[in-house]
Motif scaffolding. Structure first.
Motif, PDB file in Angstrom:
ATOM      1  N   ARG A  45       0.852  -1.183   0.000  1.00 34.56           N
ATOM      2  CA  ARG A  45       0.000   0.000   0.000  1.00 34.56           C
ATOM      3  C   ARG A  45       0.886   1.231   0.000  1.00 34.56           C
ATOM      4  NH1 ARG A  45      -4.462  -2.023  -2.014  1.00 34.56           N
ATOM      5  NH2 ARG A  45      -5.412  -3.632  -0.680  1.00 34.56           N
ATOM      6  N   HIS A  46       0.674   2.113  -0.979  1.00 33.85           N
ATOM      7  CA  HIS A  46       1.586   3.249  -1.139  1.00 33.85           C
ATOM      8  C   HIS A  46       1.521   4.232   0.020  1.00 33.85           C
ATOM      9  CE1 HIS A  46      -2.144   4.988  -2.856  1.00 33.85           C
ATOM     10  NE2 HIS A  46      -1.684   6.103  -2.347  1.00 33.85           N
ATOM     11  N   ASN A  47       0.418   4.187   0.804  1.00 36.30           N
ATOM     12  CA  ASN A  47       0.278   5.137   1.913  1.00 36.30           C
ATOM     13  C   ASN A  47       0.767   4.561   3.244  1.00 36.30           C
ATOM     14  OD1 ASN A  47      -1.793   3.288   2.076  1.00 36.30           O
ATOM     15  ND2 ASN A  47      -3.336   4.752   2.759  1.00 36.30           N
ATOM     16  N   LYS A  48       1.289   3.337   3.246  1.00 39.30           N
ATOM     17  CA  LYS A  48       1.854   2.737   4.451  1.00 39.30           C
ATOM     18  C   LYS A  48       3.376   2.930   4.456  1.00 39.30           C
ATOM     19  CE  LYS A  48      -2.064   0.796   5.825  1.00 39.30           C
ATOM     20  NZ  LYS A  48      -2.744   1.154   7.088  1.00 39.30           N
ATOM     21  N   LEU A  49       3.955   2.953   5.647  1.00 40.38           N
ATOM     22  CA  LEU A  49       5.403   3.137   5.775  1.00 40.38           C
ATOM     23  C   LEU A  49       6.070   1.765   5.823  1.00 40.38           C
ATOM     24  CD1 LEU A  49       5.489   6.097   8.309  1.00 40.38           C
ATOM     25  CD2 LEU A  49       5.693   6.187   5.811  1.00 40.38           C
ATOM     26  N   THR A  50       6.351   1.224   4.647  1.00 39.43           N
ATOM     27  CA  THR A  50       6.935  -0.110   4.531  1.00 39.43           C
ATOM     28  C   THR A  50       8.131  -0.066   3.585  1.00 39.43           C
ATOM     29  OG1 THR A  50       5.446  -0.698   2.713  1.00 39.43           O
ATOM     30  CG2 THR A  50       4.722  -1.253   4.951  1.00 39.43           C
ATOM     31  N   GLY A  51       8.874  -1.175   3.538  1.00 42.23           N
ATOM     32  CA  GLY A  51      10.041  -1.236   2.668  1.00 42.23           C
ATOM     33  C   GLY A  51      10.398  -2.661   2.279  1.00 42.23           C
ATOM     34  N   ALA A  52      11.249  -2.770   1.273  1.00 47.92           N
ATOM     35  CA  ALA A  52      11.770  -4.055   0.809  1.00 47.92           C
ATOM     36  C   ALA A  52      13.276  -4.078   1.029  1.00 47.92           C
ATOM     37  CB  ALA A  52      11.461  -4.259  -0.673  1.00 47.92           C
ATOM     38  N   HIS A  53      13.776  -5.177   1.602  1.00 50.02           N
ATOM     39  CA  HIS A  53      15.204  -5.358   1.845  1.00 50.02           C
ATOM     40  C   HIS A  53      15.565  -6.783   1.438  1.00 50.02           C
ATOM     41  CE1 HIS A  53      19.033  -5.687   4.063  1.00 50.02           C
ATOM     42  NE2 HIS A  53      19.053  -4.363   4.013  1.00 50.02           N
ATOM     43  N   ALA A  95       6.744   6.804   2.329  1.00 48.83           N
ATOM     44  CA  ALA A  95       8.054   6.955   2.965  1.00 48.83           C
ATOM     45  C   ALA A  95       8.966   7.838   2.123  1.00 48.83           C
ATOM     46  CB  ALA A  95       8.689   5.584   3.179  1.00 48.83           C
ATOM     47  N   ALA A  96       8.924   7.646   0.791  1.00 52.48           N
ATOM     48  CA  ALA A  96       9.759   8.464  -0.098  1.00 52.48           C
ATOM     49  C   ALA A  96       9.378   9.936  -0.004  1.00 52.48           C
ATOM     50  CB  ALA A  96       9.624   7.968  -1.538  1.00 52.48           C
ATOM     51  N   GLU A  97       8.088  10.214   0.171  1.00 54.38           N
ATOM     52  CA  GLU A  97       7.646  11.608   0.317  1.00 54.38           C
ATOM     53  C   GLU A  97       8.208  12.215   1.593  1.00 54.38           C
ATOM     54  OE1 GLU A  97       3.435  11.214   0.110  1.00 54.38           O
ATOM     55  OE2 GLU A  97       3.373  11.253  -2.095  1.00 54.38           O
ATOM     56  N   GLN A  98       8.190  11.453   2.689  1.00 59.41           N
ATOM     57  CA  GLN A  98       8.746  11.970   3.939  1.00 59.41           C
ATOM     58  C   GLN A  98      10.256  12.165   3.845  1.00 59.41           C
ATOM     59  OE1 GLN A  98       7.480  10.535   7.729  1.00 59.41           O
ATOM     60  NE2 GLN A  98       5.498   9.801   6.967  1.00 59.41           N
ATOM     61  N   LEU A  99      10.904  11.351   3.007  1.00 58.85           N
ATOM     62  CA  LEU A  99      12.350  11.466   2.824  1.00 58.85           C
ATOM     63  C   LEU A  99      12.719  12.537   1.798  1.00 58.85           C
ATOM     64  CD1 LEU A  99      13.279   7.683   2.862  1.00 58.85           C
ATOM     65  CD2 LEU A  99      13.892   9.371   4.601  1.00 58.85           C
ATOM     66  N   GLY A 100      11.736  12.992   1.028  1.00 59.69           N
ATOM     67  CA  GLY A 100      11.960  14.099   0.109  1.00 59.69           C
ATOM     68  C   GLY A 100      12.702  13.745  -1.162  1.00 59.69           C
ATOM     69  N   PHE A 101      12.489  12.515  -1.710  1.00 62.33           N
ATOM     70  CA  PHE A 101      13.190  12.194  -2.960  1.00 62.33           C
ATOM     71  C   PHE A 101      12.260  11.647  -4.051  1.00 62.33           C
ATOM     72  CE2 PHE A 101      13.440   8.058  -0.839  1.00 62.33           C
ATOM     73  CZ  PHE A 101      13.359   7.123  -1.888  1.00 62.33           C
ATOM     74  N   VAL A 102      10.957  11.919  -3.938  1.00 66.11           N
ATOM     75  CA  VAL A 102      10.015  11.420  -4.944  1.00 66.11           C
ATOM     76  C   VAL A 102      10.373  11.952  -6.331  1.00 66.11           C
ATOM     77  CG1 VAL A 102       7.620  11.517  -5.742  1.00 66.11           C
ATOM     78  CG2 VAL A 102       8.122  11.005  -3.341  1.00 66.11           C
ATOM     79  N   ASN A 103      10.706  13.218  -6.438  1.00 66.79           N
ATOM     80  CA  ASN A 103      11.010  13.809  -7.748  1.00 66.79           C
ATOM     81  C   ASN A 103      12.325  13.299  -8.328  1.00 66.79           C
ATOM     82  OD1 ASN A 103       8.658  15.334  -7.738  1.00 66.79           O
ATOM     83  ND2 ASN A 103       9.636  17.093  -6.750  1.00 66.79           N
ATOM     84  N   LYS A 104      13.279  12.970  -7.467  1.00 67.42           N
ATOM     85  CA  LYS A 104      14.584  12.486  -7.940  1.00 67.42           C
ATOM     86  C   LYS A 104      14.563  10.994  -8.246  1.00 67.42           C
ATOM     87  CE  LYS A 104      17.427  15.968  -5.626  1.00 67.42           C
ATOM     88  NZ  LYS A 104      18.542  16.192  -4.662  1.00 67.42           N
ATOM     89  N   GLY A 105      13.729  10.246  -7.541  1.00 68.04           N
ATOM     90  CA  GLY A 105      13.635   8.806  -7.795  1.00 68.04           C
ATOM     91  C   GLY A 105      14.576   7.957  -6.971  1.00 68.04           C
ATOM     92  N   LEU A 106      15.759   8.492  -6.669  1.00 64.18           N
ATOM     93  CA  LEU A 106      16.762   7.775  -5.883  1.00 64.18           C
ATOM     94  C   LEU A 106      17.328   8.713  -4.819  1.00 64.18           C
ATOM     95  CD1 LEU A 106      18.870   5.936  -8.644  1.00 64.18           C
ATOM     96  CD2 LEU A 106      17.213   4.875  -7.094  1.00 64.18           C
ATOM     97  N   ALA A 107      17.817   8.112  -3.736  1.00 62.59           N
ATOM     98  CA  ALA A 107      18.464   8.912  -2.690  1.00 62.59           C
ATOM     99  C   ALA A 107      19.540   8.082  -2.022  1.00 62.59           C
ATOM    100  CB  ALA A 107      17.446   9.372  -1.655  1.00 62.59           C
ATOM    101  N   GLU A 108      20.609   8.740  -1.604  1.00 62.12           N
ATOM    102  CA  GLU A 108      21.639   8.091  -0.805  1.00 62.12           C
ATOM    103  C   GLU A 108      21.151   8.120   0.643  1.00 62.12           C
ATOM    104  OE1 GLU A 108      25.239   5.996  -0.939  1.00 62.12           O
ATOM    105  OE2 GLU A 108      24.211   7.021  -2.596  1.00 62.12           O
ATOM    106  N   VAL A 109      21.059   6.930   1.249  1.00 62.39           N
ATOM    107  CA  VAL A 109      20.444   6.858   2.567  1.00 62.39           C
ATOM    108  C   VAL A 109      21.289   6.043   3.535  1.00 62.39           C
ATOM    109  CG1 VAL A 109      18.112   7.051   1.616  1.00 62.39           C
ATOM    110  CG2 VAL A 109      19.103   4.780   2.035  1.00 62.39           C
TER     111      VAL A 109
END
Length: 227
Positions: A45-53, A95-109
Motif C-alpha cells: 500500500r503506497h500510503n503505508k510506511l513499509t520497505g523491501a530489503h 516513505a519516499a515523500e517523507q524522505l523528500g526524494f520522490v522527484n529524484k527517484g533515488l536517494a543516498e540513505v
C-alpha cells in the motif's frame, strides 16, 4: 553455449543474522504496484510506511535517513528487494515523500535497525553487506525440464542458486507469472537466467516488460526457441 530451461517452484524459510547500520541508494515503489502481494504475503500500500530489503527479516523496523537533507522515516520490512545493484532498500511512496526524494527517484540513505523483532540476534555490529545465512535454510522443489516456445522477460542472471531461489518466491507472489530458469554454460561456468512469463507474442512480452521496468530496469525480452 547450451540453452536449457526449467520451471522452478519452491517454498523456503530463512534464518538470518544482520547488522544495525547500512548505507547505499534507496528507491521507491511505482504507484502501479499498489495492491500487489509482497514477499511477506501482505499487500503493498503506497500510503503505508513499509520497505523491501534483501535480507532483513520481515517485521524488522528500520530508520531510513536521506543523507542529502537529513530527513528520516521509520519503515517496516515486508518485502524482498531491491534487485538492482547498488540499491539497498525500496520504500513505499509515503516513505519516499517523507524522505523528500520522490522527484529524484533515488536517494543516498542510511539504514538503522531500531527493532529487529523476531530476527534479533547477538551478531549486531557487523556490516549488512557481509550478512551470513545459517545452515538452517530449506527448500522444496518441483522441477520440470522444458522446451518452451514464445517469449519471456528475463529479470537477471545469477551464479548462486540461493539468490535465484529467494528472488523466485518474491516474483511469483508479486506477478503471478510462471518462472522459468535458463541454464547457460559459458566458458565452462554455469549461469542461471531468471525469466518471467510465457507470452505467445513479442508485443505481449514487451507490454509486461514495460510494466515491470520501474522495479527491474535491466529486464529484457527472451525468445525461447531462438537458435
Amino acid at each position: 553455449m547450451r540453452r536449457i530451461f526449467f520451471v522452478l517452484c519452491l517454498n523456503f524459510s530463512v534464518v538470518l543474522a544482520f547488522a544495525q547500520v547500512q548505507t547505499g541508494k534507496a528507491s521507491f515503489y511505482a504507484d502501479k504496484f499498489d495492491g500487489v502481494t509482497t514477499a511477506s504475503g501482505e499487500k503493498y500500500r503506497h500510503n503505508k510506511l513499509t520497505g523491501a530489503h534483501k535480507t532483513l527479516p520481515f517485521g524488522t523496523r528500520v530508520r531510513v535517513t536521506n543523507l542529502a537533507n537529513n530527513q528520516s522515516v521509520e519503515v517496516v520490512i515486508n518485502d524482498r528487494g531491491p534487485w538492482v545493484e547498488g540499491r539497498i532498500i525500496d520504500v513505499s511512496r509515503a516513505a519516499a515523500e517523507q524522505l523528500g526524494f520522490v522527484n529524484k527517484g533515488l536517494a543516498e540513505v542510511k539504514l538503522e535497525v531500531i527493532d529487529p523483532g523476531d530476527g534479533k540476534t547477538s551478531d549486531l555490529g557487523r556490516p549488512i553487506d557481509n550478512v551470513m545465512v545459517e545452515e538452517k535454510e530449506f527448500y522444496s522443489f518441483e522441477i520440470e525440464r522444458l522446451t518452451p516456445k514464445g517469449y519471456g522477460v528475463q529479470i537477471g542472471t545469477y551464479q548462486e542458486l540461493v539468490n535465484l531461489m529467494r528472488l523466485t518466491e518474491n516474483l511469483k507472489n508479486s506477478y503471478k507469472k510462471k518462472v522459468t530458469v535458463q541454464v547457460k554454460v559459458m566458458n565452462g561456468v554455469k549461469y542461471y537466467g531468471l525469466i518471467l512469463g510465457n507470452f505467445n507474442s513479442r508485443a505481449k512480452a514487451e507490454q509486461f516488460r514495460a510494466d515491470i521496468l520501474p522495479k527491474f530496469p535491466d529486464a529484457f525480452i527472451v525468445e525461447y526457441n531462438r537458435k
